[in-house]
Design a protein around this motif. Sequence first.
Motif, PDB file in Angstrom:
ATOM      1  N   GLY A 154      -1.968  16.189  18.789  1.00  4.98           N
ATOM      2  CA  GLY A 154      -3.043  15.794  19.692  1.00  4.98           C
ATOM      3  C   GLY A 154      -2.628  15.574  21.129  1.00  4.98           C
ATOM      4  N   ARG A 155      -1.374  15.907  21.478  1.00  2.64           N
ATOM      5  CA  ARG A 155      -0.901  15.722  22.850  1.00  2.64           C
ATOM      6  C   ARG A 155      -1.075  17.001  23.656  1.00  2.64           C
ATOM      7  NH1 ARG A 155       1.627  12.099  25.173  1.00  2.64           N
ATOM      8  NH2 ARG A 155       2.726  13.584  26.479  1.00  2.64           N
ATOM      9  N   ILE A 156      -0.631  16.931  24.903  1.00  3.95           N
ATOM     10  CA  ILE A 156      -0.543  18.103  25.769  1.00  3.95           C
ATOM     11  C   ILE A 156       0.921  18.484  25.894  1.00  3.95           C
ATOM     12  CG2 ILE A 156      -0.678  18.794  28.203  1.00  3.95           C
ATOM     13  CD1 ILE A 156      -3.321  17.353  28.384  1.00  3.95           C
ATOM     14  N   LEU A 157       1.218  19.771  25.866  1.00  2.00           N
ATOM     15  CA  LEU A 157       2.583  20.239  26.094  1.00  2.00           C
ATOM     16  C   LEU A 157       2.596  21.071  27.368  1.00  2.00           C
ATOM     17  CD1 LEU A 157       5.370  20.148  24.460  1.00  2.00           C
ATOM     18  CD2 LEU A 157       4.954  22.579  24.111  1.00  2.00           C
ATOM     19  N   PHE A 158       3.524  20.765  28.264  1.00  2.00           N
ATOM     20  CA  PHE A 158       3.668  21.483  29.522  1.00  2.00           C
ATOM     21  C   PHE A 158       4.866  22.414  29.468  1.00  2.00           C
ATOM     22  CE2 PHE A 158       1.490  17.581  30.781  1.00  2.00           C
ATOM     23  CZ  PHE A 158       0.492  18.060  31.624  1.00  2.00           C
ATOM     24  N   SER A 159       4.710  23.582  30.066  1.00  2.00           N
ATOM     25  CA  SER A 159       5.833  24.474  30.323  1.00  2.00           C
ATOM     26  C   SER A 159       5.811  24.743  31.821  1.00  2.00           C
ATOM     27  CB  SER A 159       5.683  25.771  29.528  1.00  2.00           C
ATOM     28  OG  SER A 159       6.823  26.588  29.674  1.00  2.00           O
ATOM     29  N   VAL A 160       6.801  24.186  32.532  1.00  2.00           N
ATOM     30  CA  VAL A 160       6.729  24.102  33.992  1.00  2.00           C
ATOM     31  C   VAL A 160       7.976  24.698  34.638  1.00  2.00           C
ATOM     32  CG1 VAL A 160       6.398  22.524  35.927  1.00  2.00           C
ATOM     33  CG2 VAL A 160       5.462  21.921  33.691  1.00  2.00           C
ATOM     34  N   PRO A 161       7.823  25.630  35.586  1.00  2.00           N
ATOM     35  CA  PRO A 161       8.996  26.095  36.347  1.00  2.00           C
ATOM     36  C   PRO A 161       9.577  24.939  37.152  1.00  2.00           C
ATOM     37  CG  PRO A 161       7.067  27.498  36.710  1.00  2.00           C
ATOM     38  CD  PRO A 161       6.581  26.281  36.015  1.00  2.00           C
ATOM     39  N   TRP A 162      10.908  24.820  37.120  1.00  2.00           N
ATOM     40  CA  TRP A 162      11.557  23.717  37.849  1.00  2.00           C
ATOM     41  C   TRP A 162      12.965  24.134  38.230  1.00  2.00           C
ATOM     42  CZ3 TRP A 162      15.031  19.357  36.314  1.00  2.00           C
ATOM     43  CH2 TRP A 162      15.047  18.324  37.272  1.00  2.00           C
ATOM     44  N   TYR A 163      13.236  24.237  39.536  1.00  2.00           N
ATOM     45  CA  TYR A 163      14.552  24.631  40.045  1.00  2.00           C
ATOM     46  C   TYR A 163      15.099  25.876  39.332  1.00  2.00           C
ATOM     47  CZ  TYR A 163      15.003  20.330  42.807  1.00  2.00           C
ATOM     48  OH  TYR A 163      14.821  19.323  43.722  1.00  2.00           O
ATOM     49  N   ASP A 164      14.286  26.913  39.302  1.00  2.00           N
ATOM     50  CA  ASP A 164      14.692  28.210  38.752  1.00  2.00           C
ATOM     51  C   ASP A 164      14.983  28.154  37.248  1.00  2.00           C
ATOM     52  OD1 ASP A 164      14.810  30.857  39.557  1.00  2.00           O
ATOM     53  OD2 ASP A 164      16.993  30.872  39.613  1.00  2.00           O
ATOM     54  N   HIS A 165      14.431  27.162  36.567  1.00  2.00           N
ATOM     55  CA  HIS A 165      14.506  27.030  35.120  1.00  2.00           C
ATOM     56  C   HIS A 165      13.100  26.747  34.610  1.00  2.00           C
ATOM     57  CE1 HIS A 165      18.655  26.416  36.309  1.00  2.00           C
ATOM     58  NE2 HIS A 165      19.054  26.482  35.048  1.00  2.00           N
ATOM     59  N   VAL A 166      12.959  26.521  33.317  1.00  2.00           N
ATOM     60  CA  VAL A 166      11.666  26.113  32.793  1.00  2.00           C
ATOM     61  C   VAL A 166      11.840  24.823  31.996  1.00  2.00           C
ATOM     62  CG1 VAL A 166      11.909  27.642  30.774  1.00  2.00           C
ATOM     63  CG2 VAL A 166       9.658  26.749  31.404  1.00  2.00           C
ATOM     64  N   LEU A 167      10.987  23.852  32.304  1.00  2.00           N
ATOM     65  CA  LEU A 167      10.997  22.536  31.669  1.00  2.00           C
ATOM     66  C   LEU A 167       9.840  22.491  30.671  1.00  2.00           C
ATOM     67  CD1 LEU A 167      12.088  19.521  31.772  1.00  2.00           C
ATOM     68  CD2 LEU A 167      10.291  19.124  33.454  1.00  2.00           C
ATOM     69  N   VAL A 168      10.140  22.142  29.415  1.00  2.00           N
ATOM     70  CA  VAL A 168       9.117  22.119  28.373  1.00  2.00           C
ATOM     71  C   VAL A 168       9.068  20.733  27.739  1.00  2.00           C
ATOM     72  CG1 VAL A 168       8.217  23.258  26.311  1.00  2.00           C
ATOM     73  CG2 VAL A 168       9.655  24.550  27.899  1.00  2.00           C
ATOM     74  N   GLY A 169       7.895  20.152  27.682  1.00  2.00           N
ATOM     75  CA  GLY A 169       7.738  18.837  27.051  1.00  2.00           C
ATOM     76  C   GLY A 169       6.316  18.318  27.280  1.00  2.00           C
ATOM     77  N   THR A 170       5.970  17.229  26.688  1.00  2.00           N
ATOM     78  CA  THR A 170       6.854  16.188  26.213  1.00  2.00           C
ATOM     79  C   THR A 170       6.344  15.687  24.874  1.00  2.00           C
ATOM     80  OG1 THR A 170       7.809  14.031  26.803  1.00  2.00           O
ATOM     81  CG2 THR A 170       5.606  14.488  27.587  1.00  2.00           C
ATOM     82  N   THR A 171       7.055  14.731  24.311  1.00  2.00           N
ATOM     83  CA  THR A 171       6.662  14.102  23.063  1.00  2.00           C
ATOM     84  C   THR A 171       6.191  12.675  23.348  1.00  2.00           C
ATOM     85  OG1 THR A 171       8.922  13.343  22.692  1.00  2.00           O
ATOM     86  CG2 THR A 171       8.320  15.487  21.757  1.00  2.00           C
ATOM     87  N   ASP A 172       5.747  11.994  22.306  1.00  2.00           N
ATOM     88  CA  ASP A 172       5.289  10.604  22.448  1.00  2.00           C
ATOM     89  C   ASP A 172       5.617   9.895  21.141  1.00  2.00           C
ATOM     90  OD1 ASP A 172       4.203   8.517  23.854  1.00  2.00           O
ATOM     91  OD2 ASP A 172       2.321   9.531  24.285  1.00  2.00           O
TER      92      ASP A 172
END
Length: 531
Positions: free
Chosen positions: A276-294
Amino acid sequence: MMKGFLNRDRFLEILNKRNHWDIVVIGGGATGLGIALDSASRGYKTLLLEQNDFSKGTSSRSTKLIHGGIRYLAQGNIKLVYEALKERGFLLKNAPHLVKRQKFVIPIFSWNMGIFYWTGLKIYEWLAGSLSFGPSKFLSKNEMIKTFPEIKPDNLKGGILYYDGQFDDSRLAINIAQTCVQKKGILLNYFQVKNLIKIKGKTSGVIACDLETKKNYSIYSKTVINATGVFSDFILKMDEFTWPILIKPSQGTHIVLNKSFFSSSNAIVIPKTSDGRILFSVPWYDHVLVGTTDTFLDKCILDPKPLEQEIDFILHTFEKYFLYTPKKNNILSAFSGLRPLFVPRTYSSSAAAKDISRSHKLMISPSGLITIIGGKWTTYRKMAEDTVNKAIKIGKLNKVFSKTKDLKIYGSISSWKNHNLHWKKYGEDEFHIQNIIEENPLLGENFISKKPYYCTNAEVIWMVRYEMARTIEDVLARRTRLLFLNAKVAIDIAPRVAALMAKELSLDQEWEKKQIDTFKKLAMQYYYPIA
């Protein structure tokens, strides 16, 4: 000492000369730093004490978003979203070198959900008013595939593009500290509060220890503010008062991948995961950041470790939507942060962490100790304003209104136009670092052999001299973000960083060895596959 620069020795000199303060802040995360800045900018004698490094905890481990929170809108928390959207606009205006507009896209797999999200995002946009980052728009299936080549096309109807904010959390923390110093505030890291000073039952200061020299200080203040986040209960126990509120830590875990798994410059939002959460996949400093949990935890720890089930959850969710499936050995870094959620001590243990409010809460104990918990990075300024307003009443200070809505954060000079991704995070300090390189061109060499990572000797020297970096971790985790981007590379260059720091701080080889060993042990918590 140059104005706005962090110099621990100079701050200790001032502490030794001045023993009475208007406001003492315990905790050097986003909330504490924001409070110290708000207080100092109003002209109050302000001292902040942090037992580790600035933003060591949750404040350096966020999803790197400055946002209103579309999930909170879905929950009906209009007040929090409205407040956060306003603060998002202030942050973009006051710290443009670290905060930027970012395109986000929600993929649509059914028209009914598409209408639901479209309506919600138009409300989101309307709530932002004149501080809106831009209008949302619908993307066709073909536009989605062009924008996200790695997305699975099955059942995809299209997408909705909207705008939110992205930032570098721990770099902003350092710049807030520097802004505070410009306003004559004093901040000390590695300075632990051991107890509260009580006079006639009222909190009148703190007993604190400089962890580097082991010297104890009795520090008197008209007001003491507990801004230690998930560790607030430790300070509350010193006050010998039990609140009906329980500070419950919730862990949020992220993974960092090579951009080959997600090549788009736009972020994507998975609006509803299996929990039931939202998951982000975000470009960050020429990488990709994926998260998050709760994930609720039973206790608070300074260096939380990602749980295997959290890593599995993130990878499994990513796999459902994208063609290329990362494995654990593709993870360059994995990190966790703890959110300080407040719940009644009688809360239901079955309640989900995602359903607990992220609004902040101020608590005043009978002794006058002020405790601030909850909240999020985006609203740090408003949280600080509310807290200092309360401190004025508790400490009977001369009333001065907050000045931070329009206060430029250190580093954001109007004439700055450099758009180089590496140097941009330093803002105006780039010019000072370049001066160091001009004096000795050898200090301008990149000492990281693996591309695309970049760090010069001059930057490390700068961080030690003027950003109060005291350990390898301070440099590689928070002044640069290398530990969060690629733990293996951070481990490899740790000896070089240790040598530069030891020379700058006049420390011996024994210190270097101990630092390297300590950092490697910590960094292995970020590194996959786990040894």
